[in-house]
Design an enzyme around this catalytic site. Structure first.
Site, mmCIF file in Angstrom:
data_model
loop_
_atom_site.group_PDB
_atom_site.id
_atom_site.type_symbol
_atom_site.label_atom_id
_atom_site.label_comp_id
_atom_site.label_asym_id
_atom_site.label_seq_id
_atom_site.Cartn_x
_atom_site.Cartn_y
_atom_site.Cartn_z
ATOM 1 N NE ARG A 257 22.368 13.437 12.599
ATOM 2 C CZ ARG A 257 21.497 12.436 12.582
ATOM 3 N NH1 ARG A 257 21.933 11.191 12.575
ATOM 4 N NH2 ARG A 257 20.209 12.671 12.569
ATOM 5 C CG HIS B 253 32.872 14.013 0.176
ATOM 6 N ND1 HIS B 253 32.020 13.315 1.013
ATOM 7 C CD2 HIS B 253 33.092 13.208 -0.888
ATOM 8 C CE1 HIS B 253 31.745 12.144 0.469
ATOM 9 N NE2 HIS B 253 32.380 12.041 -0.681
ATOM 10 C CD GLU C 234 39.808 14.481 4.202
ATOM 11 O OE1 GLU C 234 39.126 14.984 5.111
ATOM 12 O OE2 GLU C 234 39.774 13.262 3.944
HETATM 13 C C1 GAR Z 1 37.423 13.047 6.935
HETATM 14 O O1 GAR Z 1 38.042 12.156 6.044
HETATM 15 C C2 GAR Z 1 36.315 13.789 6.212
HETATM 16 O O2 GAR Z 1 36.617 14.108 4.895
HETATM 17 C C3 GAR Z 1 35.211 12.771 6.270
HETATM 18 O O3 GAR Z 1 35.292 12.248 7.578
HETATM 19 C C4 GAR Z 1 36.648 12.289 8.003
HETATM 20 C C5 GAR Z 1 36.690 13.003 9.337
HETATM 21 O O4 GAR Z 1 37.963 12.909 9.900
HETATM 22 N N1 GAR Z 1 33.946 13.356 6.022
HETATM 23 C C6 GAR Z 1 32.966 12.700 5.382
HETATM 24 O O5 GAR Z 1 33.083 11.569 4.976
HETATM 25 C C7 GAR Z 1 31.707 13.509 5.172
HETATM 26 N N2 GAR Z 1 30.840 12.842 4.270
HETATM 27 P P1 GAR Z 1 38.367 13.869 11.111
HETATM 28 O O6 GAR Z 1 37.270 13.755 12.173
HETATM 29 O O7 GAR Z 1 39.655 13.297 11.599
HETATM 30 O O8 GAR Z 1 38.503 15.262 10.585
#
Ligand code: GAR
Length: 210
Positions: A97, A115, A180
């Site tokens: 969001r 990100h 990440e």
């Molecule tokens: C992750 O890759 C995060 O970097 C990305 O969503 C994924 C969540 O994974 N976030 C975005 O794209 C934000 N713009 P998770 O729920 O397994 O942590």
């Protein structure tokens, strides 16, 4: 409310599977991160992050954004949930969001996002697909402070990853997630140690890590 010395109190906002939340919880359990997660807030009732929080004994709150008149009203409800539990730092861990000033002003320079691209390349949704479609040879992930733009806030840290020849989207997503999961808890620990500062300068704000 301040946490105990050296231990920061986090509120983690999620929308999805919560593997980054898990990385935070694991780092805390393994004493690599001096933090406690006071609450996990999800805008999706079915988010896989919720059982992860529950397993770690972390309270969860589900706030369906569709139930609010607009983004500000939703953010006000999120702020209440965070403040009720004494949250000092807000972590967006796969929270899909856009935030308004209502939340950002409640936690000025205290909201960080992970990100899955090397910003300012490939902001917004589907960053990994954007990177593959562009044909970059190197991508990575970024932890940054959140401002009112989309993935535009001051960058705290980045980590690069080579794209493999002919790599498919799922492979890149998974290999990026592994990066990440290292970077986010590391940056949060720098914050807990008081090592992350923001300097104004003439142009945009930038981050110093001491
Ligand atoms: C992750 O890759 C995060 O970097 C990305 O969503 C994924 C969540 O994974 N976030 C975005 O794209 C934000 N713009 P998770 O729920 O397994 O942590």
């Amino acid at each position: 409310m301040a946490g105990a010395a050296g231990v920061i109190t986090l509120g983690v906002l999620v929308s999805g599977s919560g593997t980054n939340l898990q990385a935070i919880l694991d780092a805390i359990a393994e004493r690599r991160l001096d933090a406690r997660v006071a609450v996990v807030v999800s805008n999706k009732a079915g988010a896989g992050a919720l059982p992860r929080a529950a397993r770690a004994g972390v309270p969860t709150v589900v706030l369906d954004h569709n139930a609010y008149a607009g983004r500000e009203a939703f953010d006000a409800a999120v702020v209440s949930a965070l403040r009720e539990r004494g949250v000092e730092w807000v972590v967006l861990a796969g929270f899909m969001r856009i935030l308004t000033r209502v939340l950002l002003d409640a936690f000025p320079m205290r909201v960080v996002n992970i990100h899955p691209a090397l910003l300012p390349s490939f902001p917004g949704t589907d960053a990994q697909r954007q990177a593959l479609d562009y044909g970059v040879r190197v991508t990575g992930c970024t932890v940054h402070f959140v401002d009112a733009g989309t993935d535009t806030g001051p960058i705290i840290a980045q980590r690069a990853l080579d794209v493999l020849p002919g790599e498919e989207l799922e492979s890149l997503k998974n290999r990026l997630l592994a990066v990440e999961h290292q970077l986010l808890p590391e940056v949060l620990q720098w914050i807990a140690e008081g090592r992350v500062g923001v300097v104004g300068g003439k142009g945009r704000a930038s981050v110093v890590v001491r």
